[in-house]
Write a protein that holds these residues in place. Structure first.
Motif, PDB file in Angstrom:
ATOM      1  N   UNK A 217       0.820  -1.207   0.000  1.00 33.19           N
ATOM      2  CA  UNK A 217       0.000   0.000   0.000  1.00 33.19           C
ATOM      3  C   UNK A 217       0.862   1.268   0.000  1.00 33.19           C
ATOM      4  N   UNK A 218       2.157   1.108  -0.282  1.00 25.90           N
ATOM      5  CA  UNK A 218       3.094   2.230  -0.360  1.00 25.90           C
ATOM      6  C   UNK A 218       3.308   2.954   0.960  1.00 25.90           C
ATOM      7  N   UNK A 219       3.551   2.190   2.008  1.00 24.98           N
ATOM      8  CA  UNK A 219       3.974   2.802   3.260  1.00 24.98           C
ATOM      9  C   UNK A 219       5.292   3.499   2.985  1.00 24.98           C
ATOM     10  N   UNK A 220       5.386   4.750   3.334  1.00 22.86           N
ATOM     11  CA  UNK A 220       6.603   5.490   3.009  1.00 22.86           C
ATOM     12  C   UNK A 220       7.773   4.991   3.835  1.00 22.86           C
ATOM     13  N   UNK A 221       8.973   5.169   3.316  1.00 24.22           N
ATOM     14  CA  UNK A 221      10.178   4.716   4.002  1.00 24.22           C
ATOM     15  C   UNK A 221      10.407   5.495   5.290  1.00 24.22           C
TER      16      UNK A 221
ATOM     17  N   UNK B 169      -0.288   6.873   6.672  1.00 25.18           N
ATOM     18  CA  UNK B 169      -1.450   7.742   6.563  1.00 25.18           C
ATOM     19  C   UNK B 169      -2.716   6.947   6.892  1.00 25.18           C
ATOM     20  N   UNK B 170      -3.770   7.639   7.297  1.00 24.79           N
ATOM     21  CA  UNK B 170      -5.004   6.951   7.703  1.00 24.79           C
ATOM     22  C   UNK B 170      -5.593   6.041   6.625  1.00 24.79           C
ATOM     23  N   UNK B 171      -5.477   6.426   5.359  1.00 24.08           N
ATOM     24  CA  UNK B 171      -6.022   5.586   4.291  1.00 24.08           C
ATOM     25  C   UNK B 171      -5.265   4.262   4.197  1.00 24.08           C
ATOM     26  N   UNK B 172      -3.936   4.311   4.330  1.00 27.64           N
ATOM     27  CA  UNK B 172      -3.119   3.100   4.287  1.00 27.64           C
ATOM     28  C   UNK B 172      -3.457   2.186   5.459  1.00 27.64           C
TER      29      UNK B 172
ATOM     30  N   UNK C 203      -6.925   0.629   4.932  1.00 29.86           N
ATOM     31  CA  UNK C 203      -6.865  -0.421   3.902  1.00 29.86           C
ATOM     32  C   UNK C 203      -6.257  -1.702   4.487  1.00 29.86           C
ATOM     33  N   UNK C 204      -5.150  -1.564   5.234  1.00 32.46           N
ATOM     34  CA  UNK C 204      -4.531  -2.731   5.874  1.00 32.46           C
ATOM     35  C   UNK C 204      -5.504  -3.390   6.844  1.00 32.46           C
ATOM     36  N   UNK C 205      -6.239  -2.572   7.587  1.00 38.99           N
ATOM     37  CA  UNK C 205      -7.236  -3.110   8.521  1.00 38.99           C
ATOM     38  C   UNK C 205      -8.317  -3.894   7.821  1.00 38.99           C
ATOM     39  N   UNK C 206      -8.776  -3.381   6.696  1.00 36.94           N
ATOM     40  CA  UNK C 206      -9.807  -4.081   5.919  1.00 36.94           C
ATOM     41  C   UNK C 206      -9.277  -5.386   5.338  1.00 36.94           C
ATOM     42  N   UNK C 207      -8.073  -5.331   4.757  1.00 33.13           N
ATOM     43  CA  UNK C 207      -7.502  -6.521   4.122  1.00 33.13           C
ATOM     44  C   UNK C 207      -7.191  -7.630   5.120  1.00 33.13           C
ATOM     45  N   UNK C 208      -6.761  -7.254   6.315  1.00 33.56           N
ATOM     46  CA  UNK C 208      -6.366  -8.251   7.311  1.00 33.56           C
ATOM     47  C   UNK C 208      -7.404  -8.478   8.407  1.00 33.56           C
ATOM     48  N   UNK C 209      -8.453  -7.673   8.411  1.00 33.04           N
ATOM     49  CA  UNK C 209      -9.486  -7.825   9.426  1.00 33.04           C
ATOM     50  C   UNK C 209      -9.008  -7.478  10.825  1.00 33.04           C
TER      51      UNK C 209
ATOM     52  N   UNK D 124       2.557   2.679  20.914  1.00 29.58           N
ATOM     53  CA  UNK D 124       1.269   3.319  20.637  1.00 29.58           C
ATOM     54  C   UNK D 124       0.348   2.319  19.933  1.00 29.58           C
ATOM     55  N   UNK D 125      -0.952   2.556  20.108  1.00 27.01           N
ATOM     56  CA  UNK D 125      -1.958   1.727  19.464  1.00 27.01           C
ATOM     57  C   UNK D 125      -2.780   2.633  18.555  1.00 27.01           C
ATOM     58  N   UNK D 126      -2.916   2.224  17.291  1.00 30.61           N
ATOM     59  CA  UNK D 126      -3.593   3.026  16.279  1.00 30.61           C
ATOM     60  C   UNK D 126      -4.892   2.337  15.875  1.00 30.61           C
ATOM     61  N   UNK D 127      -5.985   3.071  15.924  1.00 26.38           N
ATOM     62  CA  UNK D 127      -7.278   2.579  15.467  1.00 26.38           C
ATOM     63  C   UNK D 127      -7.244   2.563  13.938  1.00 26.38           C
ATOM     64  N   UNK D 128      -7.438   1.391  13.325  1.00 26.23           N
ATOM     65  CA  UNK D 128      -7.328   1.312  11.864  1.00 26.23           C
ATOM     66  C   UNK D 128      -8.499   1.970  11.149  1.00 26.23           C
ATOM     67  N   UNK D 129      -9.618   2.099  11.817  1.00 24.12           N
ATOM     68  CA  UNK D 129     -10.784   2.737  11.195  1.00 24.12           C
ATOM     69  C   UNK D 129     -10.567   4.239  10.990  1.00 24.12           C
ATOM     70  N   UNK D 130      -9.972   4.876  11.995  1.00 20.65           N
ATOM     71  CA  UNK D 130      -9.808   6.330  11.948  1.00 20.65           C
ATOM     72  C   UNK D 130      -8.371   6.769  11.680  1.00 20.65           C
ATOM     73  N   UNK D 131      -7.405   5.869  11.922  1.00 15.25           N
ATOM     74  CA  UNK D 131      -5.994   6.231  11.778  1.00 15.25           C
ATOM     75  C   UNK D 131      -5.473   7.057  12.938  1.00 15.25           C
TER      76      UNK D 131
END
Length: 176
Positions: free
Chosen positions: A51-55, A60-63, A66-72, A128-135
């Motif tokens: 998903x082009x995670x930058x180096x 970003x929240x969209x990435x 998307x990862x959250x959706x693909x992996x559940x 840190x813990x990131x909510x995949x729905x909101x980023x």
């Protein structure tokens, strides 16, 4: 409600290559012991790369979504190893003039009294813990610990961090 977790590799401490991977593995181990479903880290990292995670490590929240959706997964845990100092042993050589700390015993004609000097391993982690729905970051904390061996220092540091999650994630109390 958090049902599935993704744990990313943590950023290594200075020259301690692999320290971030060790910490991430300990988070995974302890979460599984608490009956939390954890997605394999390699799958999560591969999805983020696709998903082009930058180096720079910026997600970003969209990435993330998307990862959250693909992996559940519901959240991602990641962070930085802020201290990772394994046990070290030194020989302290005392004579009447100087004090030298060295890793080698030095032969000398003078009377020198050697003493063993041991430093305890120290581990510090910022997580840190990131909510995949909101980023958004829903939890962040840091902790450091020193112990008699590096494995115990990592284990107790991660354990204390997970205990601090209770306020935002009550299910974490399930098992210890």
């Amino acid at each position: 409600k958090i049902k599935r977790v993704g744990v990313l590799g943590f950023t290594d401490y200075n020259e301690q290559k692999g320290s971030g991977e060790t910490v991430a593995d300990e988070f995974i181990r302890q979460l599984i012991r608490k009956d939390i479903t954890v997605v394999e880290r390699i799958h999560l990292e591969n999805i983020l790369k696709e998903q082009d995670l930058s180096s720079s490590g910026y997600m970003n929240p969209q990435t993330i979504k998307k990862a959250g959706e693909l992996l559940g997964i519901d959240v991602i845990i990641t962070g930085t190893v802020t201290k990772y100092l394994p046990e070290d042993k030194y020989i302290l050589l005392l004579d009447t003039e100087t004090v030298k700390i060295t890793e080698i015993i030095i032969d000398s004609d003078r009377e020198i009294s050697p003493h063993l000097f041991v430093t305890n391993p120290q581990v510090g982690i910022s997580a840190r813990m990131i909510d995949v729905e909101t980023g958004t970051i829903v939890w962040a904390n840091s902790y450091s610990y020193d112990a008699f061996d590096i494995e115990t220092a990592v284990e107790w540091t991660v354990s204390d961090l997970l205990r601090s999650l209770r306020k935002v994630w009550p299910q974490i109390n399930k098992k210890s």
